[in-house]
Write a protein that holds these residues in place. Structure first.
Motif, PDB file in Angstrom:
ATOM      1  N   ALA A   1       0.793  -1.319  -0.090  1.00  0.00           N
ATOM      2  CA  ALA A   1       0.164   0.147  -0.068  1.00  0.00           C
ATOM      3  C   ALA A   1       0.883   1.288  -0.095  1.00  0.00           C
ATOM      4  O   ALA A   1       0.240   2.353   0.108  1.00  0.00           O
ATOM      5  CB  ALA A   1      -0.994   0.018   1.289  1.00  0.00           C
TER       6      ALA A   1
ATOM      7  N   ASP B   1      -0.188   4.204  -2.343  1.00  0.00           N
ATOM      8  CA  ASP B   1      -1.420   4.637  -2.178  1.00  0.00           C
ATOM      9  C   ASP B   1      -1.680   5.836  -1.182  1.00  0.00           C
ATOM     10  O   ASP B   1      -0.959   6.010  -0.414  1.00  0.00           O
ATOM     11  CB  ASP B   1      -2.554   3.552  -1.632  1.00  0.00           C
TER      12      ASP B   1
ATOM     13  N   ARG C   1      -5.750   3.943   1.509  1.00  0.00           N
ATOM     14  CA  ARG C   1      -5.111   3.034   2.595  1.00  0.00           C
ATOM     15  C   ARG C   1      -6.353   2.947   3.971  1.00  0.00           C
ATOM     16  O   ARG C   1      -6.378   1.720   4.153  1.00  0.00           O
ATOM     17  CB  ARG C   1      -3.989   3.523   3.266  1.00  0.00           C
TER      18      ARG C   1
END
Length: 137
Positions: A91, A94, A99
Motif C-alpha cells: 500500500a 496509495d 489506505r
C-alpha cells in the motif's frame, strides 16, 4: 469549513473526519470481541493514523489461549499501513484515503474493523487520542 462549537461557543476551523474501531475477535464464530484500537482519517488534512492498545487480560478472558504476539503483530501492521511509505508494504504508493478504505473493508480475521463513523474536528491527532481513551482503554 468554519463552525461554532456549541459546547464552548468558540469558532474554529473544523474538518470532517472518519473513524473506525479495531476489534479483536479471537473466535470469529462466537462473535465476542474487545476494542483494541481506532483508525482516524481526515481527508482535508491528509491525516491517517491508527492508535492501538491491547488489554491482554480482557483478551485472555475471551480466549485463555489467545495468540497475543499474533494480535500485536496484526495491530502493528495496521499502524504501518497508516504510516505509509515503505512500512506500508504493497500500500506504500496509495494515498491516505485509499489506505483507510482498504483498512476498514470487512474481513473475517482476528483483527477486524468496526463500522465507519464521522465527526468534526480541528485536530485529528488529538481526536485519535481522545477516541482511543474513550472507546478502547
Amino acid at each position: 469549513m468554519t463552525r461554532t462549537n456549541t459546547t464552548t461557543g468558540a469558532r474554529g476551523d473544523l474538518d470532517v473526519f472518519e473513524y473506525a474501531l479495531l476489534r479483536v475477535v479471537p473466535h470469529v464464530e462466537r462473535g465476542e470481541l474487545i476494542n483494541a484500537g481506532v483508525l482516524v482519517y481526515c481527508r482535508a488534512r491528509s491525516f491517517l493514523a491508527a492508535r492501538t492498545h491491547l488489554d491482554e487480560d480482557r483478551l485472555y478472558a475471551l480466549d485463555p489461549c489467545a495468540d497475543v504476539r499474533g494480535v500485536r503483530a496484526a495491530l502493528r501492521a495496521v499502524e504501518n499501513v497508516c504510516f505509509g511509505g515503505v512500512r506500508a508494504g504493497q500500500a506504500a504508493g496509495d494515498d491516505a484515503g485509499r489506505r483507510f478504505r482498504w483498512l476498514v473493508a470487512p474481513r473475517s480475521t482476528v483483527v477486524q474493523p468496526g463500522p465507519v463513523h464521522t465527526g468534526l474536528t480541528a485536530d485529528p491527532e488529538a481526536e485519535s487520542e481522545r477516541l482511543l481513551d474513550l472507546l478502547v482503554r
